[in-house]
Every structure is written in structure tokens, then in C-alpha cells.
Design a protein around this motif. Structure first.
Motif, mmCIF file in Angstrom:
data_model
loop_
_atom_site.group_PDB
_atom_site.id
_atom_site.type_symbol
_atom_site.label_atom_id
_atom_site.label_comp_id
_atom_site.label_asym_id
_atom_site.label_seq_id
_atom_site.Cartn_x
_atom_site.Cartn_y
_atom_site.Cartn_z
ATOM 1 N N TYR A 52 0.838 -1.188 0.000
ATOM 2 C CA TYR A 52 0.000 0.000 0.000
ATOM 3 C C TYR A 52 0.876 1.243 0.000
ATOM 4 O O TYR A 52 2.092 1.183 0.227
ATOM 5 N N ARG A 53 0.245 2.376 -0.242
ATOM 6 C CA ARG A 53 0.950 3.660 -0.235
ATOM 7 C C ARG A 53 0.549 4.426 1.025
ATOM 8 O O ARG A 53 -0.622 4.702 1.236
ATOM 9 N N PRO A 54 1.532 4.770 1.867
ATOM 10 C CA PRO A 54 1.203 5.497 3.097
ATOM 11 C C PRO A 54 0.888 6.963 2.830
ATOM 12 O O PRO A 54 1.279 7.528 1.810
ATOM 13 N N ARG A 55 0.199 7.583 3.764
ATOM 14 C CA ARG A 55 -0.172 8.990 3.694
ATOM 15 C C ARG A 55 0.846 9.833 4.480
ATOM 16 O O ARG A 55 1.679 9.299 5.185
ATOM 17 N N TRP A 56 0.790 11.140 4.331
ATOM 18 C CA TRP A 56 1.521 12.129 5.123
ATOM 19 C C TRP A 56 2.997 12.259 4.750
ATOM 20 O O TRP A 56 3.828 12.645 5.561
ATOM 21 N N GLY A 57 3.343 11.931 3.510
ATOM 22 C CA GLY A 57 4.686 12.210 3.042
ATOM 23 C C GLY A 57 5.784 11.501 3.815
ATOM 24 O O GLY A 57 5.671 10.325 4.168
ATOM 25 N N ARG A 58 6.877 12.252 4.118
ATOM 26 C CA ARG A 58 8.031 11.645 4.781
ATOM 27 C C ARG A 58 7.681 11.170 6.185
ATOM 28 O O ARG A 58 8.108 10.100 6.609
ATOM 29 N N PHE A 59 6.889 11.963 6.900
ATOM 30 C CA PHE A 59 6.473 11.530 8.228
ATOM 31 C C PHE A 59 5.671 10.239 8.146
ATOM 32 O O PHE A 59 5.854 9.319 8.958
ATOM 33 N N GLY A 60 4.767 10.152 7.163
ATOM 34 C CA GLY A 60 3.972 8.941 6.995
ATOM 35 C C GLY A 60 4.823 7.732 6.667
ATOM 36 O O GLY A 60 4.540 6.626 7.126
ATOM 37 N N ALA A 61 5.888 7.945 5.864
ATOM 38 C CA ALA A 61 6.772 6.832 5.522
ATOM 39 C C ALA A 61 7.487 6.303 6.764
ATOM 40 O O ALA A 61 7.640 5.092 6.940
ATOM 41 N N LEU A 62 7.934 7.218 7.629
ATOM 42 C CA LEU A 62 8.593 6.798 8.863
ATOM 43 C C LEU A 62 7.605 6.098 9.806
ATOM 44 O O LEU A 62 7.919 5.066 10.405
ATOM 45 N N ALA A 63 6.402 6.679 9.930
ATOM 46 C CA ALA A 63 5.391 6.058 10.784
ATOM 47 C C ALA A 63 5.021 4.678 10.272
ATOM 48 O O ALA A 63 4.803 3.740 11.051
ATOM 49 N N ASP A 64 4.955 4.529 8.959
ATOM 50 C CA ASP A 64 4.626 3.231 8.376
ATOM 51 C C ASP A 64 5.725 2.211 8.666
ATOM 52 O O ASP A 64 5.443 1.068 9.021
ATOM 53 N N ARG A 65 6.957 2.629 8.527
ATOM 54 C CA ARG A 65 8.083 1.693 8.708
ATOM 55 C C ARG A 65 8.182 1.205 10.140
ATOM 56 O O ARG A 65 8.424 0.017 10.386
ATOM 57 N N TRP A 66 7.984 2.112 11.108
ATOM 58 C CA TRP A 66 8.241 1.759 12.495
ATOM 59 C C TRP A 66 6.988 1.397 13.288
ATOM 60 O O TRP A 66 7.103 0.828 14.378
ATOM 61 N N ALA A 67 5.802 1.715 12.781
ATOM 62 C CA ALA A 67 4.592 1.444 13.563
ATOM 63 C C ALA A 67 3.492 0.779 12.739
ATOM 64 O O ALA A 67 3.054 -0.332 13.060
ATOM 65 N N VAL A 68 3.027 1.439 11.675
ATOM 66 C CA VAL A 68 1.841 0.957 10.960
ATOM 67 C C VAL A 68 2.076 -0.417 10.345
ATOM 68 O O VAL A 68 1.281 -1.347 10.543
ATOM 69 N N ARG A 69 3.168 -0.578 9.600
ATOM 70 C CA ARG A 69 3.401 -1.854 8.920
ATOM 71 C C ARG A 69 3.659 -2.999 9.905
ATOM 72 O O ARG A 69 3.074 -4.080 9.752
ATOM 73 N N PRO A 70 4.510 -2.813 10.937
ATOM 74 C CA PRO A 70 4.665 -3.914 11.911
ATOM 75 C C PRO A 70 3.367 -4.275 12.616
ATOM 76 O O PRO A 70 3.081 -5.460 12.832
ATOM 77 N N LEU A 71 2.555 -3.266 12.980
ATOM 78 C CA LEU A 71 1.288 -3.560 13.648
ATOM 79 C C LEU A 71 0.313 -4.262 12.701
ATOM 80 O O LEU A 71 -0.413 -5.174 13.108
ATOM 81 N N THR A 72 0.294 -3.833 11.438
ATOM 82 C CA THR A 72 -0.584 -4.483 10.460
ATOM 83 C C THR A 72 -0.173 -5.926 10.234
ATOM 84 O O THR A 72 -1.018 -6.830 10.160
ATOM 85 N N ARG A 73 1.133 -6.165 10.136
ATOM 86 C CA ARG A 73 1.625 -7.533 9.959
ATOM 87 C C ARG A 73 1.261 -8.387 11.167
ATOM 88 O O ARG A 73 0.800 -9.523 11.022
ATOM 89 N N TRP A 74 1.444 -7.834 12.376
ATOM 90 C CA TRP A 74 1.104 -8.596 13.577
ATOM 91 C C TRP A 74 -0.401 -8.878 13.629
ATOM 92 O O TRP A 74 -0.812 -10.009 13.933
ATOM 93 N N ALA A 75 -1.229 -7.877 13.358
ATOM 94 C CA ALA A 75 -2.676 -8.062 13.425
ATOM 95 C C ALA A 75 -3.155 -9.076 12.397
ATOM 96 O O ALA A 75 -4.073 -9.863 12.669
#
Length: 254
Positions: free
Chosen positions: A120-143
Motif C-alpha cells: 500500500y501507499r502510506p499517507r503524510w509524506g516523509r512523516f507517513g513513511a517513517l510512521a509506516d516503517r516503524w509502527a503501521v506496517r509492523p502492527l498491520t503484519r502482527w494483526a
């Protein structure tokens, strides 16, 4: 080789038709999929793709919705089945803008290898990319992995999704209580046995730190109980080279 940004695979000892029903029926999927709070199948034009509306609640005060189009391939020459999806979310607080994914059902002896791949494509530009790498994607994978194991318990052991959630919460609470208690006792240098038994326990005082350490390790690292869902039981990387399903190429954007 194409490798999806997020991959989860579970081997489920169940009939292929039963697994297909429990994953394709929105009412059944809502019960085991932790990521979603609502799934509605929208009216479908004749000859058109399947259409859905999803709702998720990433925070108690926030509900985001997404629209999706999908397609299914129920009969393949090798006996497997495939389901694909493209989705988009316009909510400004959603961390995801758009994405696509698939489910593969691969017969494997007396069970089925149930695999999911998506990106998927994350939102919020560079901040969104960092949030995705360290929080959103790991949590999505775990869930995703946790949900797949909850589905496995339902089909293999008859543990309903609601009971599986209660088992998980109860085991998590017990582990947390033991870990906090043992860690606190070790940090404070307490000797519970000596306090209770007096001088008799003094000769065994050297065992207390050892026992507390064992209790702490068990609370943190012991395998989950058989009736408790656990993400660790699922694969997080494909064991074989994977390619995007052909259905995905012809699927329109939602």
C-alpha cells in the motif's frame, strides 16, 4: 521474484471449502479479522467486479472507511484458489491512501496453506513513511498474523473468535502480572520465601533470585497456550518465490 511489502501465511487443517467460506463471507470474516470492524458487500453490476466498503477503528475515537473492488478465482488447474483486492481510503487521518493485496488458498496434504500478500501507499509524506516503517506496517503484519491464527483455532479446534480473544486477554494479563511481580522483586532484592517462612528459608535464599528469573523468562518467552491465538505461529516471509496473481492486473481501481 516479486515480494509483497506485507506477507503472512498460516497452515490450517481444514477443508478448503470451509476455509473459503469463513474468509469470503463478510459476516464470518468480521468475527475473526482483528483489523476490521465492519465489512459491507455493495451491489454488483452485472459482469463487474465485487465491491466492498470496509471500516476500521485504529483508535477508540476514530473510525475510517475504505472502498474496494475485488475478484475471485475459485477453480484453478492446480486446485488452488485466489482472491484479489484493490482498496482506497480518502479519510485524512487514515495512514493508508491506497493499496492492493491477495489471498491464496494452496491445498497441502490434509490442510491448506492460507497466504496473504499486500502492499500500500502510506499517507503524510516523509512523516507517513517513517510512521509506516516503524509502527503501521509492523502492527498491520502482527494483526494479520494474529487474526489468521484466530481463524485457525476456530476451524481446527472449534474455539470461537470471541472465546479466543478472551483467552488471549486472560493469558496476557497473567503473563504481565507475573513479569511485573518477578521483575519488581528482583529489582528490590526481596526474598519472599524468607519473609514467609522465617529462618528456615535462609538456607534456601539463594534459590529465590533463580526462581524469580525463571518465572520472568516463562512469562516473557513461554509459548502461548494451545487455545490462545498468537502471531508467532504464522510465517512472515514467503517460503517460495511468489508472483502477483494475474487477476490483479485486470482489476480496476476502486
Amino acid at each position: 521474484m516479486w515480494e509483497p511489502g506485507l506477507y503472512v501465511e498460516a497452515r490450517i487443517l481444514a477443508d478448503l471449502d470451509e476455509l473459503w467460506t469463513h474468509t469470503q463471507d463478510p459476516a464470518l470474516r468480521r468475527r475473526w479479522d482483528l483489523r476490521l470492524t465492519r465489512i459491507d458487500q455493495l451491489p454488483r453490476a452485472e459482469g463487474g467486479p465485487l465491491r466492498y466498503r470496509y471500516a476500521a477503528r485504529p483508535l477508540p475515537f476514530l473510525t475510517v472507511t475504505a472502498t474496494a473492488v475485488g475478484a475471485r478465482e475459485r477453480e484453478r488447474p492446480d486446485g488452488s484458489r485466489t482472491s484479489v483486492l484493490r482498496f482506497a481510503c480518502a479519510h485524512p487521518l487514515s495512514p493508508l491512501v491506497e493499496g492492493s493485496g491477495y489471498w491464496r488458498y494452496l491445498p497441502d496434504g490434509d490442510g491448506v496453506r492460507f497466504a496473504a500478500g499486500c502492499d500500500y501507499r502510506p499517507r503524510w509524506g516523509r512523516f507517513g513513511a517513517l510512521a509506516d516503517r516503524w509502527a503501521v506496517r509492523p502492527l498491520t503484519r502482527w494483526a494479520t498474523a494474529w487474526s489468521f491464527d484466530r481463524l485457525r483455532l476456530w476451524l481446527e479446534r472449534g474455539v470461537t473468535p470471541e472465546r479466543a480473544l478472551r483467552n488471549w486477554v486472560a493469558e496476557l494479563a497473567v503473563r504481565a502480572a507475573v513479569a511485573v511481580g518477578a521483575a519488581g522483586a528482583l529489582a528490590a532484592g526481596l526474598d519472599p520465601a524468607q519473609r514467609v517462612l522465617g529462618t528456615f528459608a535462609a538456607s534456601l535464599a539463594f534459590l529465590c533470585p533463580l526462581l524469580l528469573s525463571v518465572a520472568l523468562c516463562l512469562a516473557l518467552f513461554a509459548p502461548p497456550l494451545p487455545g490462545t491465538p498468537a502471531a508467532r505461529r504464522c510465517l512472515r516471509r514467503p517460503s517460495d518465490p511468489v508472483r502477483p496473481p494475474r487477476l490483479m492486473r485486470a482489476l480496476e481501481n476502486p
